[in-house]
Design an enzyme around this catalytic site. Structure first.
Site, short mmCIF file in Angstrom:
data_model
loop_
_atom_site.label_atom_id
_atom_site.label_comp_id
_atom_site.label_asym_id
_atom_site.label_seq_id
_atom_site.Cartn_x
_atom_site.Cartn_y
_atom_site.Cartn_z
N HIS A 125 0.99 -1.34 -0.03
CA HIS A 125 0.05 0.17 0.04
C HIS A 125 0.76 1.32 0.03
O HIS A 125 0.37 2.29 -0.21
CB HIS A 125 -0.83 0.07 1.29
CG HIS A 125 -2.09 -0.98 1.19
ND1 HIS A 125 -2.71 -1.19 0.15
CD2 HIS A 125 -2.16 -2.09 2.14
CE1 HIS A 125 -3.53 -2.25 0.35
NE2 HIS A 125 -3.42 -2.75 1.66
N ASP A 162 -2.40 -10.77 -2.31
CA ASP A 162 -2.92 -9.82 -1.16
C ASP A 162 -4.38 -9.76 -1.40
O ASP A 162 -4.80 -9.36 -2.55
CB ASP A 162 -2.38 -8.85 -0.80
CG ASP A 162 -2.56 -8.55 0.69
OD1 ASP A 162 -1.92 -8.78 1.59
OD2 ASP A 162 -3.73 -7.81 0.71
N HIS A 164 -6.21 -7.31 -0.62
CA HIS A 164 -6.32 -5.70 -0.97
C HIS A 164 -5.38 -5.56 -2.08
O HIS A 164 -4.49 -6.02 -2.33
CB HIS A 164 -6.19 -4.94 0.39
CG HIS A 164 -6.38 -5.37 1.62
ND1 HIS A 164 -6.15 -6.36 2.66
CD2 HIS A 164 -7.78 -5.19 2.19
CE1 HIS A 164 -6.72 -6.48 3.74
NE2 HIS A 164 -7.78 -5.64 3.43
N ASP A 246 -4.51 -12.86 3.20
CA ASP A 246 -5.75 -12.24 3.87
C ASP A 246 -6.93 -12.79 2.90
O ASP A 246 -8.20 -12.39 3.21
CB ASP A 246 -5.69 -11.00 4.17
CG ASP A 246 -4.88 -10.23 3.06
OD1 ASP A 246 -4.62 -10.58 2.24
OD2 ASP A 246 -4.76 -8.98 3.44
ZN LIG Z 1 -4.16 -7.22 2.65
#
Ligand SMILES: [Zn+2]
Length: 309
Positions: A125, A162, A164, A246
């Site tokens: 991120h 991931d 996200h 995740d």
């Molecule tokens: Zn994540």
């Protein structure tokens, strides 16, 4: 040739507030899982501290200095609602960079077959000038640039599974035709980016969003129809995995229902592709994964596959 496992005790010294999902116990759970005798042949290496010049491959120097300077002498300081620094954060983040760079050095010079960096905080991120989403420095992006600058890699592919979207990696390489960024993630979900229509200036961004509630079938369909073909067509010299776990069904931060076997499958498919197009060169870097059982079982499945076990 062996699989490298790169770690460093500084990963335990980046403290977050009580109840924060991105916590030192994540690394303890991963380390416990990889102590099993099935992993006895891993080549275990201690990460060096990354150099500021390496971080600056993807982040401007004033940003890097600002992050290091923002760490408190004691207690915690919030950069945003999710992203907190403790006294140990700069060392942990810099060792994360050092691990990624060392992994690239070892794989590009053929001293090992592939590598897994078991480090925290995560990185995907982190944008060029912005720490966010538990992340400070973008380890996977720095690894890609380092492979190009130090080892002459022309094209590097980053696969991000991931749950996200890796907005930071996408931002860093948006205008760069020499790095493919391919992500499979839940959407809508934090950070809000990652629509299939986001392709970058040169069509080298590939986003395959899944919907909340999707499981193995949808993941495998998207992986085989969108992610793997885009990497194969790109003909990379190195494949880097932003390996978050995740999307596991147990994870509290998302709602994709993968099992640990799905991560083993995804790893095997990617290794076959890397064998065909990238001389087998593959570097995997831990990102998210917040349920300790889901994380540790998924990492074990992933690393076992890297070992061709
Ligand atoms: Zn994540």
């Amino acid at each position: 040739m062996t699989t490298l496992l790169i770690s460093h005790p500084s990963s335990l010294q980046h403290a977050t507030p009580t109840g924060h999902p991105e916590r030192p116990d994540r690394i303890r759970a991963v380390e416990r899982a990889l102590e099993d005798e099935r992993f006895a042949t891993l080549q275990r290496v201690t990460a060096p501290e990354g150099e500021l010049a390496q971080v600056e491959l993807c982040h401007p120097a004033p940003f890097v200095q600002g992050v290091v300077a923002a760490a408190p002498r004691d207690g915690l300081v919030e950069l945003d609602a999710d992203t907190t620094m403790s006294p140990g954060t700069p060392s942990a983040a810099l060792h994360g960079v050092g691990a990624a760079v060392l992994a690239v050095d070892e794989i590009m010079t053929r001293r090992a077959a592939n590598a897994f960096c078991a480090m925290r905080p995560p990185g995907h991120h982190a944008e060029s000038k912005r720490a966010m989403g538990f992340c400070f420095f973008n380890n996977a992006a720095i690894a890609a640039r380092h492979a190009q600058q130090a080892h002459g890699a022309e094209r590097v592919a980053i696969l991000d599974w991931d749950v996200h979207h890796g907005n930071g990696t996408q931002e860093i390489f948006w205008n760069d035709a020499s790095v493919l960024y391919a992500s499979i993630h839940e959407m809508p979900l934090f950070p809000g980016t990652g629509a299939a229509s986001e392709r970058g200036e040169h069509g080298t961004i590939v986003n395959a969003p899944l919907r909340a509630g999707d499981g193995s079938d949808a993941f495998r369909d998207a992986y085989e129809s969108a992610i793997l073909p885009s990497i194969a067509a790109f003909q990379p010299d190195l494949v880097i995995v932003s390996a978050g776990f995740d999307a596991h069904w147990r994870d509290p931060l998302a709602n994709i229902n993968l099992k640990e076997q799905d991560f083993a499958w995804a790893t095997q498919k990617l290794m076959e592709l890397a064998d065909r197009h990238a001389g087998g060169r593959l570097v995997s870097i831990l990102e998210g994964g917040y349920d300790l059982e889901g994380l540790s079982k998924s990492v074990a499945a992933h690393v076992m596959a890297l070992m061709r076990g």
